[in-house]
Design an enzyme around this catalytic site. Structure first.
Site, PDB file in Angstrom:
ATOM      1  N   GLU A   1      48.680  62.308   7.909  1.00 41.31           N
ATOM      2  CA  GLU A   1      48.691  60.712   7.418  1.00 41.31           C
ATOM      3  C   GLU A   1      49.935  60.155   8.081  1.00 41.31           C
ATOM      4  O   GLU A   1      51.076  60.459   7.406  1.00 41.31           O
ATOM      5  CB  GLU A   1      48.618  60.913   5.952  1.00 41.31           C
ATOM      6  CG  GLU A   1      48.326  59.300   5.500  1.00 41.31           C
ATOM      7  CD  GLU A   1      49.510  58.652   5.044  1.00 41.31           C
ATOM      8  OE1 GLU A   1      49.755  57.818   5.806  1.00 41.31           O
ATOM      9  OE2 GLU A   1      49.995  58.703   3.987  1.00 41.31           O
TER      10      GLU A   1
ATOM     11  N   GLU B   1      43.205  62.557   2.733  1.00 39.52           N
ATOM     12  CA  GLU B   1      43.574  62.887   1.268  1.00 39.52           C
ATOM     13  C   GLU B   1      43.026  62.262   0.409  1.00 39.52           C
ATOM     14  O   GLU B   1      42.437  60.870   0.515  1.00 39.52           O
ATOM     15  CB  GLU B   1      45.168  62.955   1.197  1.00 39.52           C
ATOM     16  CG  GLU B   1      45.696  63.838   2.435  1.00 39.52           C
ATOM     17  CD  GLU B   1      47.393  63.843   2.226  1.00 39.52           C
ATOM     18  OE1 GLU B   1      48.173  62.813   2.068  1.00 39.52           O
ATOM     19  OE2 GLU B   1      48.065  64.899   2.072  1.00 39.52           O
TER      20      GLU B   1
ATOM     21  N   ASN C   1      59.272  57.825   0.913  1.00 33.47           N
ATOM     22  CA  ASN C   1      58.962  56.639   0.208  1.00 33.47           C
ATOM     23  C   ASN C   1      58.065  56.745  -1.144  1.00 33.47           C
ATOM     24  O   ASN C   1      58.280  56.020  -2.134  1.00 33.47           O
ATOM     25  CB  ASN C   1      58.188  55.913   1.304  1.00 33.47           C
ATOM     26  CG  ASN C   1      57.091  56.325   1.616  1.00 33.47           C
ATOM     27  OD1 ASN C   1      56.851  57.720   1.761  1.00 33.47           O
ATOM     28  ND2 ASN C   1      55.868  55.501   2.229  1.00 33.47           N
TER      29      ASN C   1
ATOM     30  N   CYS D   1      53.357  52.901   3.908  1.00 31.72           N
ATOM     31  CA  CYS D   1      52.612  53.091   5.056  1.00 31.72           C
ATOM     32  C   CYS D   1      51.468  52.120   5.164  1.00 31.72           C
ATOM     33  O   CYS D   1      50.915  51.730   6.409  1.00 31.72           O
ATOM     34  CB  CYS D   1      52.124  54.478   5.358  1.00 31.72           C
ATOM     35  SG  CYS D   1      51.171  55.118   3.902  1.00 31.72           S
TER      36      CYS D   1
END
Length: 474
Positions: A249, A456, A151, A283
């Site tokens: 993640e 992150e 994505n 996300c």
């Protein structure tokens, strides 16, 4: 426009055609194959592991200024090549070209940020009797494996790789097979910037085969993954066998709490473009809209009106504001969620249908969606906006925290005390209050509950590739 990319593996400082099979690369705007990507053989994966292991001692000993200079050079090359790389990204993934070019610039920012942040990493001295010393220092964890999705293929790859390299780790990256041209371009930028042989490798392959092979090797000491919760749990189990460190993640299902004191038109002007950015394949995409009952009807009407004006089409066309879904398999999945919600009482205010060609699905707005609808409980990962009303702040907070996910959440209100309460009370790794700007190079990005572990971005992203050592001297 023609697709021009030389698709190869990058192992031990060399570009390779690959010894394994090849997989088609599909343009989602047309549904047609535009290239083939080589898949690494088991022997090539072993070569990548050996190279990362061999190169690590020298790379960890390389002065942080020298490491940073390479990262800065890679960032500069990405910016110089952003338009061409963006063209590859759009043809492989579907997003509008301005979004793709912006993603390349975001990747460059990651390299610049970590080139400097690594220089600020220090330890501490503990108080001890005269003549004794105790110090605490960070050190690179070691050879690292990264797994990234389609994505945001170059940005998410850069977010992991830049931090790991800056920390002094060597890296083996497996980006998505759907988008090999743009991720290969990032590897070329590192190569042209002078990354030493063996410090960074890029491989493609059947995901489960590659992950089992690489994670199963004693060479790898850290795994960083971005993707679905189901796959993340699988990789965590593989990592457990070797007690390997992980950053996960994972999926989300972002709630948006809209209160009646917000500036409604301004809020809608922010929300609608954000909902359909990257066709909702984000996300942290705003998805579950909980709107205070006094403004619910006006919100739904304004949302639907703005949605109807979203121009969908090939991402290379200047007027396009939303491209296709990245994979054909997402079309029946999204259609199924819409039909399930409709059958359970939801009203379709806009969209709801797939396109005639390519992997297009109309931007879709569903009102009065009950919690029993499947879309309210599993991440749609597509252009679906789901809304329902609420009465009280407590009810809104309960709905926001109802699911096992906790990646991102958003609140729109002009009440400062309410904003503070919800910022504290929402169970999410990130909360945006009157903003969607929650991802930047200097800020941690990560979730809670089933949305993952670790962060992150920011100093936390760098520290995730470090271990702590205490040295005591008498």
């Amino acid at each position: 426009m023609s697709y021009e990319a030389e698709l190869k593996l990058f192992i031990d400082g060399a570009w390779r055609q690959g010894e394994g099979d090849r997989a088609p690369v599909i343009n989602p705007a047309t549904g047609q194959a535009i290239a083939e990507v080589p898949l690494a053989s088991a022997a090539e994966l072993d070569e990548a592991l050996e190279a990362a292991n061999r190169a690590w001692p020298a790379w960890r000993a390389t002065d942080v200024e020298a490491r940073g200079a390479i990262l800065h050079k890679a960032a500069a090359l990405l910016r110089e090549r952003a338009q061409d790389i963006g063209m590859l990204l759009t043809q492989e993934q579907g997003k509008p070209l301005p979004e793709a070019v912006g993603e390349v610039h975001g990747a460059a920012q990651m390299f610049d940020y970590y080139a400097e942040e690594a220089k600020r990493q220090g330890g501490r001295v503990l108080v001890r009797p005269t003549g004794q010393r105790s110090i605490v220092i960070p050190q690179p964890v070691g050879p690292t494996a990264t797994f990234t999705p389609w994505n945001f293929p170059i940005y998410l790859l850069a977010k992991k790789v830049a931090a790991a390299l800056a920390a002094g780790c060597t890296v083996i990256s497996k980006p998505p097979e759907e988008t090999p041209g743009c991720t290969g371009a990032m590897a070329r930028a590192l190569d042209d910037a002078g990354i030493p042989k063996g410090v960074f490798q890029l491989v493609h392959g059947v995901p489960d085969t590659v992950s089992r092979h690489i994670i199963g090797s004693p060479v790898i000491r850290k795994i960083s993954f971005t993707g679905s919760t189901a796959v993340g749990k699988h990789l965590m189990k593989l990592a457990a066998d070797g007690m390997k460190r992980i950053t996960m993640e994972l999926g989300g299902h972002a709630p948006v709490l809209v209160f009646d004191d917000c500036d409604l038109d301004k809020t809608l002007d922010m929300i609608v473009p954000q909902k359909f950015r990257n066709a909702g394949q984000v996300c942290v995409s705003p998805t579950r809209f909980y709107v205070q009952e006094g403004i619910y009807d006006a919100f739904a009407k304004g949302f639907a009106e703005r949605t109807a004006k979203v121009k969908i089409g090939n991402g290379l066309e200047a007027e396009t504001r939303m491209g296709p879904l990245a994979n054909q398999r997402r079309l029946p999945a999204i259609a199924g969620l819409v039909e399930d919600a409709r059958a359970k009482g939801a009203r379709v205010l806009a969209g709801g249908e797939a396109g005639d060609a390519g992997f297009f699905f109309q931007p879709t707005v569903l009102a009065d969606v009950p919690n029993e609808a499947q879309a309210m409980n599993v991440e749609p990962f597509g252009p679906l906006a789901l809304m329902r009303s609420f009465k009280s702040e407590d009810e809104a907070l309960h709905e926001a925290n109802r699911l096992p996910f906790g990646l991102a959440a958003f609140v729109f209100t002009e009440n400062g005390r309410r904003a503070n309460r919800l910022g504290d009370g929402i169970e999410s790794g990130m909360v945006g209050i009157n903003t969607f700007a929650i991802s930047s190079a200097d800020a941690p990005f990560g979730g809670v509950k089933e949305s993952g572990s670790g962060s992150e971005g920011g100093v936390e992203g760098l520290q995730s590739y470090q271990v702590t050592k205490a040295i005591h001297q008498a």
